[in-house]
Scaffold this motif. Structure first.
Motif, mmCIF file in Angstrom:
data_model
loop_
_atom_site.group_PDB
_atom_site.id
_atom_site.type_symbol
_atom_site.label_atom_id
_atom_site.label_comp_id
_atom_site.label_asym_id
_atom_site.label_seq_id
_atom_site.Cartn_x
_atom_site.Cartn_y
_atom_site.Cartn_z
ATOM 1 N N PRO A 139 -1.338 -14.931 13.697
ATOM 2 C CA PRO A 139 -0.646 -14.537 15.243
ATOM 3 C C PRO A 139 0.042 -13.063 15.258
ATOM 4 O O PRO A 139 -0.157 -12.414 14.251
ATOM 5 C CB PRO A 139 0.326 -15.364 14.915
ATOM 6 C CG PRO A 139 0.489 -15.659 13.546
ATOM 7 C CD PRO A 139 -0.795 -15.683 12.960
ATOM 8 N N TRP A 140 0.124 -12.787 16.220
ATOM 9 C CA TRP A 140 0.723 -11.423 16.484
ATOM 10 C C TRP A 140 2.208 -11.436 16.920
ATOM 11 O O TRP A 140 2.543 -12.224 17.699
ATOM 12 C CB TRP A 140 -0.033 -10.468 17.563
ATOM 13 C CG TRP A 140 0.115 -9.150 17.651
ATOM 14 C CD1 TRP A 140 -0.095 -8.092 16.957
ATOM 15 C CD2 TRP A 140 1.207 -8.744 18.811
ATOM 16 N NE1 TRP A 140 0.480 -6.963 17.609
ATOM 17 C CE2 TRP A 140 1.223 -7.424 18.734
ATOM 18 C CE3 TRP A 140 1.997 -9.080 20.105
ATOM 19 C CZ2 TRP A 140 1.981 -6.435 19.626
ATOM 20 C CZ3 TRP A 140 2.634 -8.283 20.892
ATOM 21 C CH2 TRP A 140 2.555 -6.985 20.477
ATOM 22 N N ARG A 181 1.541 -0.358 9.386
ATOM 23 C CA ARG A 181 1.455 -1.744 9.925
ATOM 24 C C ARG A 181 -0.364 -1.946 10.224
ATOM 25 O O ARG A 181 -0.672 -3.155 9.993
ATOM 26 C CB ARG A 181 1.919 -1.306 11.581
ATOM 27 C CG ARG A 181 3.397 -1.595 11.499
ATOM 28 C CD ARG A 181 4.062 -2.520 10.934
ATOM 29 N NE ARG A 181 3.445 -3.866 11.629
ATOM 30 C CZ ARG A 181 3.940 -4.904 11.148
ATOM 31 N NH1 ARG A 181 4.679 -5.210 10.008
ATOM 32 N NH2 ARG A 181 3.462 -6.423 11.782
ATOM 33 N N ASN A 182 -1.098 -1.023 10.389
ATOM 34 C CA ASN A 182 -2.532 -0.930 10.159
ATOM 35 C C ASN A 182 -3.115 -1.877 8.958
ATOM 36 O O ASN A 182 -3.902 -2.469 9.060
ATOM 37 C CB ASN A 182 -3.128 0.410 10.507
ATOM 38 C CG ASN A 182 -4.560 0.291 10.678
ATOM 39 O OD1 ASN A 182 -5.133 -0.101 11.302
ATOM 40 N ND2 ASN A 182 -5.164 0.823 9.598
ATOM 41 N N LYS A 183 -2.455 -1.277 7.786
ATOM 42 C CA LYS A 183 -2.959 -1.638 6.659
ATOM 43 C C LYS A 183 -2.286 -3.245 6.474
ATOM 44 O O LYS A 183 -3.169 -3.913 5.946
ATOM 45 C CB LYS A 183 -2.033 -0.897 5.441
ATOM 46 C CG LYS A 183 -2.616 -1.355 4.088
ATOM 47 C CD LYS A 183 -2.182 -0.363 3.019
ATOM 48 C CE LYS A 183 -2.597 -0.900 1.648
ATOM 49 N NZ LYS A 183 -2.086 0.152 0.522
ATOM 50 N N ILE A 184 -1.209 -3.603 6.940
ATOM 51 C CA ILE A 184 -0.769 -4.868 6.841
ATOM 52 C C ILE A 184 -1.889 -5.787 7.600
ATOM 53 O O ILE A 184 -2.010 -6.810 7.316
ATOM 54 C CB ILE A 184 0.580 -4.867 7.531
ATOM 55 C CG1 ILE A 184 1.748 -4.276 6.480
ATOM 56 C CG2 ILE A 184 1.082 -6.486 7.814
ATOM 57 C CD1 ILE A 184 3.181 -4.398 6.898
ATOM 58 N N ARG A 216 -13.665 -7.311 11.840
ATOM 59 C CA ARG A 216 -12.423 -7.080 11.685
ATOM 60 C C ARG A 216 -11.539 -8.242 12.532
ATOM 61 O O ARG A 216 -11.932 -8.095 13.959
ATOM 62 C CB ARG A 216 -11.961 -5.732 11.745
ATOM 63 C CG ARG A 216 -10.529 -5.557 11.644
ATOM 64 C CD ARG A 216 -9.870 -3.998 11.515
ATOM 65 N NE ARG A 216 -8.558 -3.977 11.363
ATOM 66 C CZ ARG A 216 -7.939 -2.516 11.456
ATOM 67 N NH1 ARG A 216 -8.716 -1.596 11.513
ATOM 68 N NH2 ARG A 216 -6.723 -2.690 11.361
ATOM 69 N N SER A 217 -10.613 -8.768 12.198
ATOM 70 C CA SER A 217 -10.001 -9.697 13.137
ATOM 71 C C SER A 217 -8.352 -9.256 13.401
ATOM 72 O O SER A 217 -7.881 -9.553 14.049
ATOM 73 C CB SER A 217 -9.803 -11.117 12.598
ATOM 74 O OG SER A 217 -9.445 -11.369 11.385
ATOM 75 N N GLY A 218 -7.854 -8.586 12.378
ATOM 76 C CA GLY A 218 -6.557 -7.894 12.185
ATOM 77 C C GLY A 218 -6.464 -6.605 12.607
ATOM 78 O O GLY A 218 -6.690 -5.669 12.167
ATOM 79 N N ARG A 241 -4.164 -9.038 6.894
ATOM 80 C CA ARG A 241 -4.003 -10.173 7.428
ATOM 81 C C ARG A 241 -4.923 -10.793 7.949
ATOM 82 O O ARG A 241 -5.342 -11.742 7.858
ATOM 83 C CB ARG A 241 -2.788 -10.010 8.528
ATOM 84 C CG ARG A 241 -2.266 -11.270 9.232
ATOM 85 C CD ARG A 241 -1.054 -11.065 10.293
ATOM 86 N NE ARG A 241 -1.879 -10.047 11.247
ATOM 87 C CZ ARG A 241 -1.186 -8.949 11.900
ATOM 88 N NH1 ARG A 241 -0.098 -8.832 11.467
ATOM 89 N NH2 ARG A 241 -1.702 -8.404 12.845
ATOM 90 N N GLY A 242 -6.022 -9.869 8.333
ATOM 91 C CA GLY A 242 -7.413 -10.465 8.915
ATOM 92 C C GLY A 242 -8.377 -10.457 7.741
ATOM 93 O O GLY A 242 -7.915 -10.310 6.756
#
Length: 317
Positions: free
Chosen positions: A62-63, A308-311, A165-167, A315-316
């Motif tokens: 989820p976002w 946030r990009n790394k997170i 990539r999904s995240g 996550r994905g």
């Protein structure tokens, strides 16, 4: 919705399609009431199957605690419209003039039209988009429905989520830019005007995000549109949003104007507690000289986006 209805009485036919994510029956009734008042039609779309697909089949995270932002990517193909021209609008937009020019915008050869997004060039490179490429905001999209279906856009999105990539930090906006930015037509900034230009200033926003007319609208263009855009995008963070109590958003009075003539005219704004970062940001915004604040904002934003990009990547898959 009410702002769109009020300012587009000149368009013969407008049909609303609402991607429903647990909206109460009371509010759906009010949405129908608003449409009926102006002689327009509302179709409520059940998104349960899309949600199930995102969670169970595609394993998308989820976002910000919800999947709503992804729905438009997976709803479009299977919907039936009386036209190939479909305007998607985020809920945090206010429409203050006629959208009739969009009924004639030539979309031949494009799957959609969108305005450029005021994003840091450093962030583009984090998602493998060259800093010199255009990057689009997907809060307002004019879709070419036929082209979307004919070019198998949904299938390309699914393949990317499964195999690449999904995240992403900005979720579907990043996905649509990674896959389709070269098939996206430029939409004049008047149709998606970022309220950040009111909050920080145009020159200051260029400094924060490192923008250039080589890959964004020019300073002169933004200034010329600023006094009367057709669609305002009520972006915020530390300012709060116009529907929140004690917000300092520059479009709060405009929002209140349309709220007062809507079925929600008795709505009592609710207090939303700012998280620690936004609370500090608001305090600094109020007390610091603008030049100093902008430098701090740019520095902290670069670090924030990288983190946030790394997170999102972790996550994905």
């Amino acid at each position: 919705m009410v702002s769109l209805l009020e300012n587009n009485k000149d368009i013969d036919e407008i049909n609303f399609y609402l991607l429903n994510d647990n909206i109460s029956q009371e509010n759906i009734a009010k949405l129908n009431e608003a449409c009926e008042t102006y002689g327009r039609k509302l179709t409520v779309i059940n998104t349960d199957s899309i949600l199930q697909r995102l969670k169970e089949e595609l394993k998308v995270a989820p976002w910000q605690g919800t999947y709503t932002t992804y729905y438009k990517m997976l709803a479009l193909r299977n919907l039936s419209f009386p036209t190939d021209r479909v305007l998607y609008l985020d809920g945090d937009t206010i429409i203050t003039d006629s959208l009739s020019p969009l009924t004639e915008l030539d979309l031949d050869g494009y799957i959609m039209a969108a305005t450029y997004d005021c994003v840091m060039n450093e962030y583009k490179e984090l998602i493998d988009i060259p800093a010199t490429d255009y990057y689009y905001n997907v809060g307002v999209i004019l879709f070419n429905h036929k082209a979307w279906v004919d070019e198998n856009c949904e299938e390309k999105i699914i393949d990317h989520i499964r195999n690449n990539r999904s995240g992403y930090h900005t979720a579907e906006q990043d996905i649509l830019n990674v896959l389709f930015r070269h098939k996206t037509k430029y939409l004049d900034i008047t149709y998606n005007f970022n309220s950040g230009f009111y909050i920080y200033g145009v020159k200051e926003s260029f400094e924060i995000y490192g923008q250039s007319s080589d890959h964004y609208d020019s300073y002169e263009k933004i200034k010329s549109v600023m006094s009367n855009p057709v669609i305002h995008h009520c972006m915020g963070g530390m300012t709060g949003r116009p529907w929140e109590e004690n917000n300092i958003h520059p479009l709060s009075d405009m929002f209140d104007k349309y709220l007062a003539i809507s079925p929600w005219k008795d709505y009592q704004k609710k207090e939303v507690k700012l998280n620690k970062v936004f609370a500090i940001q608001r305090g600094l915004y109020k007390i610091l000289p603008k030049k100093i604040y902008m430098r701090m904002h740019r520095y902290s934003l670069k670090r924030y986006l990288k983190r946030r990009n790394k997170i999102a990547q972790n996550r994905g898959r």
